[in-house]
Design a protein around this motif. Structure first.
Motif, mmCIF file in Angstrom:
data_model
loop_
_atom_site.group_PDB
_atom_site.id
_atom_site.type_symbol
_atom_site.label_atom_id
_atom_site.label_comp_id
_atom_site.label_asym_id
_atom_site.label_seq_id
_atom_site.Cartn_x
_atom_site.Cartn_y
_atom_site.Cartn_z
ATOM 1 N N CYS A 83 32.115 20.811 85.754
ATOM 2 C CA CYS A 83 32.933 20.366 84.616
ATOM 3 C C CYS A 83 32.183 20.545 83.296
ATOM 4 O O CYS A 83 32.745 21.044 82.306
ATOM 5 N N LEU A 84 30.916 20.147 83.272
ATOM 6 C CA LEU A 84 30.113 20.297 82.056
ATOM 7 C C LEU A 84 29.949 21.765 81.680
ATOM 8 O O LEU A 84 30.028 22.134 80.503
ATOM 9 N N GLN A 85 29.733 22.600 82.683
ATOM 10 C CA GLN A 85 29.529 24.020 82.415
ATOM 11 C C GLN A 85 30.804 24.681 81.891
ATOM 12 O O GLN A 85 30.751 25.538 81.000
ATOM 13 N N ILE A 86 31.947 24.282 82.425
ATOM 14 C CA ILE A 86 33.212 24.836 81.931
ATOM 15 C C ILE A 86 33.463 24.378 80.495
ATOM 16 O O ILE A 86 33.912 25.158 79.644
ATOM 17 N N ALA A 87 33.172 23.100 80.213
ATOM 18 C CA ALA A 87 33.327 22.602 78.844
ATOM 19 C C ALA A 87 32.409 23.363 77.888
ATOM 20 O O ALA A 87 32.810 23.728 76.771
ATOM 21 N N ALA A 88 31.178 23.622 78.331
ATOM 22 C CA ALA A 88 30.255 24.412 77.505
ATOM 23 C C ALA A 88 30.793 25.820 77.291
ATOM 24 O O ALA A 88 30.647 26.400 76.207
ATOM 25 N N GLY A 89 31.439 26.363 78.320
ATOM 26 C CA GLY A 89 32.061 27.676 78.176
ATOM 27 C C GLY A 89 33.174 27.668 77.139
ATOM 28 O O GLY A 89 33.374 28.647 76.413
ATOM 29 N N GLY A 90 33.910 26.551 77.069
ATOM 30 C CA GLY A 90 34.933 26.421 76.036
ATOM 31 C C GLY A 90 34.332 26.456 74.640
ATOM 32 O O GLY A 90 34.883 27.082 73.726
ATOM 33 N N LEU A 91 33.190 25.795 74.473
ATOM 34 C CA LEU A 91 32.497 25.825 73.180
ATOM 35 C C LEU A 91 32.011 27.238 72.852
ATOM 36 O O LEU A 91 32.106 27.691 71.705
ATOM 37 N N VAL A 92 31.487 27.926 73.869
ATOM 38 C CA VAL A 92 31.029 29.305 73.666
ATOM 39 C C VAL A 92 32.184 30.182 73.191
ATOM 40 O O VAL A 92 32.052 30.964 72.244
ATOM 41 N N ALA A 93 33.338 30.036 73.847
ATOM 42 C CA ALA A 93 34.501 30.838 73.467
ATOM 43 C C ALA A 93 34.981 30.483 72.062
ATOM 44 O O ALA A 93 35.290 31.370 71.255
ATOM 45 N N GLY A 94 35.046 29.182 71.772
ATOM 46 C CA GLY A 94 35.541 28.754 70.468
ATOM 47 C C GLY A 94 34.651 29.174 69.316
ATOM 48 O O GLY A 94 35.134 29.497 68.222
ATOM 49 N N LEU A 95 33.345 29.174 69.550
ATOM 50 C CA LEU A 95 32.385 29.570 68.512
ATOM 51 C C LEU A 95 32.093 31.070 68.527
ATOM 52 O O LEU A 95 31.323 31.551 67.697
ATOM 53 N N LYS A 96 32.674 31.779 69.512
ATOM 54 C CA LYS A 96 32.367 33.204 69.720
ATOM 55 C C LYS A 96 30.865 33.420 69.882
ATOM 56 O O LYS A 96 30.297 34.429 69.438
ATOM 57 N N ALA A 97 30.233 32.441 70.540
ATOM 58 C CA ALA A 97 28.783 32.479 70.705
ATOM 59 C C ALA A 97 28.338 33.525 71.716
ATOM 60 O O ALA A 97 27.167 33.904 71.737
ATOM 61 N N GLY A 98 29.253 33.992 72.555
ATOM 62 C CA GLY A 98 28.893 35.005 73.531
ATOM 63 C C GLY A 98 28.474 36.320 72.904
ATOM 64 O O GLY A 98 27.801 37.137 73.534
ATOM 65 N N HIS A 99 28.870 36.530 71.640
ATOM 66 C CA HIS A 99 28.534 37.775 70.953
ATOM 67 C C HIS A 99 27.151 37.740 70.308
ATOM 68 O O HIS A 99 26.697 38.758 69.779
ATOM 69 N N LEU A 100 26.499 36.581 70.333
ATOM 70 C CA LEU A 100 25.230 36.447 69.619
ATOM 71 C C LEU A 100 24.130 37.324 70.197
ATOM 72 O O LEU A 100 23.377 37.956 69.467
ATOM 73 N N SER A 101 24.018 37.327 71.516
ATOM 74 C CA SER A 101 22.924 38.057 72.160
ATOM 75 C C SER A 101 23.465 38.785 73.381
ATOM 76 O O SER A 101 24.121 38.180 74.226
ATOM 77 N N ASP A 102 23.181 40.081 73.466
ATOM 78 C CA ASP A 102 23.673 40.881 74.593
ATOM 79 C C ASP A 102 22.549 41.263 75.550
ATOM 80 O O ASP A 102 22.620 42.275 76.236
ATOM 81 N N THR A 103 21.499 40.442 75.585
ATOM 82 C CA THR A 103 20.396 40.686 76.518
ATOM 83 C C THR A 103 20.264 39.503 77.467
ATOM 84 O O THR A 103 20.672 38.383 77.155
ATOM 85 N N PHE A 104 19.684 39.773 78.625
ATOM 86 C CA PHE A 104 19.464 38.721 79.618
ATOM 87 C C PHE A 104 18.218 39.076 80.430
ATOM 88 O O PHE A 104 18.018 40.242 80.760
ATOM 89 N N PRO A 105 17.343 38.124 80.756
ATOM 90 C CA PRO A 105 17.481 36.682 80.544
ATOM 91 C C PRO A 105 17.078 36.195 79.152
ATOM 92 O O PRO A 105 17.380 35.066 78.791
ATOM 93 N N LYS A 106 16.381 37.025 78.374
ATOM 94 C CA LYS A 106 15.941 36.583 77.055
ATOM 95 C C LYS A 106 17.073 36.670 76.042
ATOM 96 O O LYS A 106 18.006 37.457 76.192
ATOM 97 N N MET A 107 16.977 35.845 74.995
ATOM 98 C CA MET A 107 17.888 35.916 73.860
ATOM 99 C C MET A 107 17.107 36.390 72.643
ATOM 100 O O MET A 107 16.055 35.830 72.322
ATOM 101 N N PHE A 108 17.601 37.431 71.998
ATOM 102 C CA PHE A 108 16.931 37.995 70.821
ATOM 103 C C PHE A 108 15.498 38.417 71.139
ATOM 104 O O PHE A 108 14.616 38.380 70.282
ATOM 105 N N GLY A 109 15.249 38.763 72.398
ATOM 106 C CA GLY A 109 13.925 39.221 72.793
ATOM 107 C C GLY A 109 12.929 38.126 73.101
ATOM 108 O O GLY A 109 11.755 38.416 73.371
ATOM 109 N N VAL A 110 13.356 36.866 73.068
ATOM 110 C CA VAL A 110 12.447 35.749 73.349
ATOM 111 C C VAL A 110 13.111 34.807 74.346
ATOM 112 O O VAL A 110 14.329 34.793 74.514
ATOM 113 N N TRP A 111 12.286 33.991 75.009
ATOM 114 C CA TRP A 111 12.825 33.042 75.986
ATOM 115 C C TRP A 111 13.510 31.870 75.304
ATOM 116 O O TRP A 111 14.546 31.392 75.762
#
Length: 215
Positions: A83-111
């Motif tokens: 439930c918490l993870q789905i709610a967090a996914g809603g925030l990600v979608a609403g903020l369009k935060a998924g577009h921030l970093s297209d790398t994994f596992p690091k974000m912006f080249g750092v942990w």
């Protein structure tokens, strides 16, 4: 009383949906990410109420089978984590935060990316900071995976073994879809599939909770 509660949830869902749309009827045509997430949570609550009621009818004639206390508790913990993870996914979608970093596992080249706690008060970062929301959603997924693995390990010799195995597979698929969605720059098809599997996982964990506690 149960059907009255479901009816009230329907009404609440409509009200929250209207408030969500209303939040986008201003100079910036974008709905509030908080109201979007609340709308999602209300929809899940409505689904849970209907599904729990239906499962009660389907299992009323079945004999209850004992389930170890540890397995029952893990079912609840896993359901809460989903439930918490789905709610967090809603925030990600609403903020369009998924577009921030297209790398994994690091974000912006750092942990640990900069700016995770740039807002004041600090708790606002968990809801309004796109970097923090993205970071917590991608790594909390592994906490959900760990809980699913623990549940399968405990329940594999009980009446819950099939359901626990299915949920473990769903969580693994969901983690893979999440990674693929980020790396592929959030294509609509992958993002929609990611959301659909989230709902399936929610329903499956609720079903397992019902079976653990109601037989």
């Amino acid at each position: 009383p149960t059907y009255l509660g479901i009816g009230l949830l329907f009404a609440l869902q409509g009200l929250v949906g209207w408030l969500m749309v209303k939040s986008g009827l201003d100079d910036r045509p974008q709905v509030s990410h908080l109201r979007l997430t609340l709308h999602l949570c209300c929809a899940l609550a409505l689904l849970a109420a209907c599904l729990w009621q239906a499962l009660g009818y389907l299992s009323s004639a079945a004999a209850a089978r004992p389930v170890p206390r540890t397995a029952r508790r893990l079912c609840i913990w896993l359901f809460a984590a989903v439930c918490l993870q789905i709610a967090a996914g809603g925030l990600v979608a609403g903020l369009k935060a998924g577009h921030l970093s297209d790398t994994f596992p690091k974000m912006f080249g750092v942990w640990i990316p900069a700016g995770l706690w740039s807002m004041q008060p600090l708790l606002l970062n968990l809801l309004d900071n796109p970097t923090t929301v993205h970071f917590q959603h991608r790594f909390f997924a592994f906490a959900v995976l760990g809980l699913a693995l623990a549940l399968w390990a405990v329940a594999r010799h009980t009446a819950l073994k099939t359901g626990a195995g299915l949920i473990l597979c769903l969580v693994a698929v969901q983690v893979g879809l999440g990674i693929g969605t980020v790396v592929a720059h959030v294509p609509l098809t992958l993002a929609s599939l990611h959301q659909a599997v989230a709902v399936a996982l929610f329903a499956a964990t609720l079903f397992l909770c019902h079976r653990a506690y109601r037989g």
